[in-house]
Enzyme design. Structure first.
Site, short mmCIF file in Angstrom:
data_model
loop_
_atom_site.label_atom_id
_atom_site.label_comp_id
_atom_site.label_asym_id
_atom_site.label_seq_id
_atom_site.Cartn_x
_atom_site.Cartn_y
_atom_site.Cartn_z
N ALA A 32 0.86 -1.19 0.00
CA ALA A 32 0.00 0.00 0.00
C ALA A 32 0.90 1.24 0.00
O ALA A 32 0.78 2.13 0.84
CB ALA A 32 -0.96 0.00 1.19
N HIS A 37 7.08 5.58 1.71
CA HIS A 37 7.84 4.39 1.30
C HIS A 37 8.78 4.72 0.14
O HIS A 37 9.93 4.27 0.12
CB HIS A 37 6.89 3.29 0.81
#
Ligand code: AMP
Length: 278
Positions: A32, A37
Site C-alpha cells: 500500500a 515508502h
C-alpha cells in the site's frame, strides 16, 4: 525490475550481485505504498548499487485479526510506483514461504518494547523483529532503510542488529508528511473525508505541545492540555501521548537529553501514530 517470490530465487540474485561487488540496499514494507515508502526507496537508490524492496503483510505483527484483514493490499499499483524509481528487485513472499511448516523461532527484544506501541500492541514487536531478521538474512543486504515515522520500530531493529551481530547498516529516514502535516500512512486511506480533516490536527497539537515544553511548560501540564485538545478535535481513545528519550525510550522528565514526543490515537477505528523531535 525483477519480481521474486521465493527465498531460493532471492538468494541466487543477491549472491550474484555480491559476487560482482555491488552494495545492496533494502527497504522492507507491507505494501500500500505512498510517498513515505518511496522516499526510502530513493534513499536506498542514492546510497547503494542495487535496491531490493520487499512487500509482505506480516501476519505475526498484527495482534488484532480485524486490523490484519482490513490492511490494504494494492500489489499492482505498488509495482507501478516502484518501477520508475529504478528499484532492481521486488520481493513478494507468501506467508507460507515466510513461515514454513513447524516454524517455531522468535526474535524478542526486551526493554525497548515495553512502552509505547509495545505496551498497547502485545507481541507486535516480536513479529516485527522476527520478520525483519528473516528478511535481512534472506536478502543479504548491506544497508536497510527505515522511516522515523515508526521510531520505536527503528530503535528495536537497531537493537536486534547490534545484539545478533547482523552485518547491515540501519539507516533512519525522515517522516514524509501530507501538505497539512499529517504523517503519510497506508492507514490514512481508511479515513472518511471528515476523519481526514480531523486527522491533520494531530500533528498541529503535537507541535504546539512540543513548543510549550520547550518554552518551559511542565511536561504533565503540556500532556494533559494536548489530550483535552485531541478530544475536542474529535479524536477517540489516546493510546499514548508522551515524551521519551531518544536512545532508550525511557520517559523524559526534562529536556536534559535528546527527546521525542510520541503519539498514538484512534480515529474512526484507525490507529494513527506520529512522533516529532523536541
Ligand atoms: P510499513 O509498510 O508501514 O510497514 O512501512 C514500511 C517502512 O516505511 C517503515 O520503515 C516505515 O517507517 C516507513 N514509512 C511509513 N510511513 C512513512 C512516512 N510517512 N515517511 C517515511 N517513512 C515511512
Amino acid at each position: 525490475m525483477q519480481i521474486v517470490r521465493t527465498v531460493k530465487e532471492l538468494r541466487a540474485v543477491q549472491k550474484d550481485w555480491h559476487a560482482r561487488g555491488n552494495v545492496i540496499g533494502f527497504v522492507p514494507t507491507m505494501g500500500a505504498l505512498h510517498k513515505g515508502h518511496l522516499s526510502l526507496a530513493k534513499a536506498a537508490q542514492a546510497q547503494s548499487d542495487k535496491v531490493i524492496v520487499s512487500i509482505f503483510v506480516n501476519p505475526t505483527q498484527f495482534n488484532d485479526p480485524k486490523d490484519l484483514q482490513a490492511y490494504p493490499r494494492t500489489e499492482q499499483s505498488d509495482l507501478e510506483q516502484l518501477d520508475p524509481l529504478g528499484v532492481d528487485l521486488v520481493y513478494l513472499p507468501s506467508a507460507d514461504e515466510m513461515y514454513g511448516q513447524g516454524f517455531a523461532t522468535k526474535v524478542s527484544v526486551e526493554g525497548l518494547t515495553d512502552c509505547l506501541c509495545g505496551a498497547s500492541r502485545p507481541g507486535h514487536f516480536d513479529g516485527v523483529a522476527t520478520v525483519v531478521s528473516k528478511l535481512f538474512l534472506q536478502t543479504g543486504a548491506d544497508k536497510a532503510f527505515f522511516g522515523e515515522k515508526d521510531f520505536q520500530q527503528l530503535q528495536v531493529i537497531r537493537r536486534v542488529v547490534a545484539d545478533l551481530n547482523i552485518d547491515i547498516d540501519v539507516i533512519g529516514c525522515p517522516t514524509m508528511r501530507e501538505h497539512d502535516g499529517l504523517a503519510m500512512s497506508s492507514r490514512n486511506m481508511r479515513l472518511s473525508d471528515e476523519g481526514r480533516r480531523i486527522a491533520l490536527q494531530l500533528h498541529q497539537i503535537m507541535q504546539q505541545s512540543a513548543e510549550a515544553i520547550k518554552g518551559g511548560t511542565p511536561m504533565e501540564k503540556a500532556m494533559s492540555t494536548a489530550k483535552s485538545e485531541l478530544a475536542d478535535a474529535g479524536f477517540g481513545k489516546v493510546d499514548y501521548f508522551e515524551v521519551r528519550e531518544l536512545e532508550n525510550l525511557e520517559l523524559a522528565t526534562n529536556l536534559d537529553r535528546p527527546a521525542r514526543l510520541f503519539a498514538a490515537v484512534f480515529l474512526e477505528d484507525v490507529r494513527l501514530i506520529d512522533n516529532i523531535q523536541i
